[in-house]
Design an enzyme around this catalytic site. Structure first.
Site, PDB file in Angstrom:
ATOM      1  N   GLY A 181      -4.145  -5.534   6.582  1.00 55.03           N
ATOM      2  CA  GLY A 181      -5.133  -4.560   7.030  1.00 55.03           C
ATOM      3  C   GLY A 181      -6.007  -5.029   8.175  1.00 55.03           C
TER       4      GLY A 181
ATOM      5  NE  ARG B  37      -8.690  -7.558   3.037  1.00 52.45           N
ATOM      6  CZ  ARG B  37      -7.658  -6.719   3.024  1.00 52.45           C
ATOM      7  NH1 ARG B  37      -7.470  -5.910   1.998  1.00 52.45           N
ATOM      8  NH2 ARG B  37      -6.820  -6.680   4.025  1.00 52.45           N
TER       9      ARG B  37
ATOM     10  CB  THR C 201      -0.828   0.037   1.315  1.00 54.74           C
ATOM     11  OG1 THR C 201      -1.623  -1.131   1.370  1.00 54.74           O
ATOM     12  CG2 THR C 201      -1.694   1.272   1.418  1.00 54.74           C
TER      13      THR C 201
HETATM   14  N1  GLY Z   1      -3.055  -2.629   3.932  1.00 52.99           N
HETATM   15  C1  GLY Z   1      -3.736  -2.934   2.770  1.00 52.99           C
HETATM   16  C2  GLY Z   1      -4.762  -3.960   2.906  1.00 52.99           C
HETATM   17  O1  GLY Z   1      -4.725  -4.751   3.833  1.00 52.99           O
HETATM   18  O2  GLY Z   1      -5.645  -3.990   2.084  1.00 52.99           O
END
Ligand code: GLY
Length: 332
Positions: free
Chosen positions: A246, A220, A192
């Site tokens: 995440g 998701r 990310t």
């Molecule tokens: N940090 C990005 C995700 O888990 O989608």
């Protein structure tokens, strides 16, 4: 590193309501060393280097931090070689590229899109959600409808390289497993992109954008578009962004936690470390995941910390343009 004495001084200052940034003069120069701390832009991973350059073009000429972070993260969003953000991002298990992004300004304004398909620049849609609607978050078809109504063009975001990786994954047992520093597995070292910037006037803004976990379940949504998880900015204190798995960040509201810890006197690195340790104490299996936090105080001071070795962040100021390796909780 913070000694007990500096911690007590910071904590006392925070309790007394005294700004923890009093060591920095208006204009962003340190009182002690004269170092120019802002304007500054920081962002996660090595794809942050070219992203920071786009942001820096705006910051160096006196532009607004919000314009800078939007322009900055649009670079990896448009780059098909970056397979974890925007166009060229790895798809979900059904072969669909679904994007998450959010943006915040120094006044607490926030906009977000989740589960958005077919739009190359989700960050710009998130900004429009913030600026043109009474809402914070739009999702899925509603976000797409909003984007199209505001002049965005529908595009195929699944590149041949991403499709090939997905087809190869289909031949596996198709079990989802977290991949630490996921792009190491494919081509480069990134994930990310989260970006924070302080402009010449001292405004702090942030942006976060991702295609999420590769081969995730359809539908998701990760931490990146969640205000307080993937990104949080408080114009009185500073901002934080998260990268990595995440789910763990969401369960501990990580970026909000980092900012609150800075409000209470922790340095940016101390705050990031404590947020990683919160995951360690609360979530079994933490060592299978990478988590990286990056924090920027409104005075331009920066810090980061991560769960596993391998995370780095990019910084750009008038005197710095580099990738900084980050200390980790786990040794491997
Ligand atoms: N940090 C990005 C995700 O888990 O989608």
């Amino acid at each position: 590193m913070t000694t007990r004495r500096t911690f007590i001084r910071r904590t006392a200052a925070a309790i007394a309501g005294v700004s923890v940034i009093s060591r920095v003069e208006a204009g962003g120069r340190r009182e002690d060393s004269g170092e120019q701390l802002f304007p500054v832009v920081v962002s996660t991973w090595n794809h942050g280097l070219p992203a920071n350059e786009a942001a820096w073009e705006i910051l160096r000429s006196g532009g607004y931090a919000l314009d800078a972070v939007e322009a900055g993260v649009k670079i990896p969003e448009a780059d098909p070689a970056v397979m974890t953000v925007g166009y060229g991002g790895l798809p979900d298990r059904d072969g669909k590229v679904t994007l998450d992004a959010c943006i915040m300004d120094e006044k607490g304004g926030a906009g977000s899109v989740t589960f958005l398909q077919h739009i190359k620049h989700p960050i710009s849609v998130a900004r429009l959600v913030m600026e043109k609607t009474p809402h914070v978050m739009l999702s899925g078809d509603g976000a797409l409808q909003f984007a199209l109504a505001n002049g965005f063009r529908k595009e195929n975001l699944l590149t041949d390289a991403a499709k090939k990786a997905w087809k190869a994954w289909l031949k596996t047992d198709r079990t989802f497993r977290p991949v630490v520093n996921i792009e190491n597995e494919i081509r480069q070292n990134h994930d990310t992109i989260g970006m924070l910037a302080v402009d010449r006037r001292g405004n702090i803004c942030g942006a976060c954008t991702t295609s999420g976990m590769a081969f995730k379940m359809h539908g998701r949504v990760g931490d990146s578009p969640i205000i307080g998880a993937g990104l949080f900015v408080d114009g009185d204190v500073g901002g934080a962004v998260a990268t990595g798995s995440g789910e763990l960040v969401m369960k501990t509201v990580g970026s909000f936690l980092v900012v609150e810890l800075m409000r209470n006197g922790r340095s940016p690195e101390e705050a990031c470390r404590e947020a990683v340790e919160r995951i360690v104490h609360k979530i079994p299996g933490y060592h299978e995941h990478q988590i990286g936090y990056l924090a920027l105080q409104k005075d331009g001071q920066v810090g980061a910390y991560c769960m596993k070795p391998g995370f780095d962040y990019a910084i750009r100021t008038d005197s710095r343009k580099e990738l900084v390796p980050v200390a980790s909780y786990c040794s491997e």
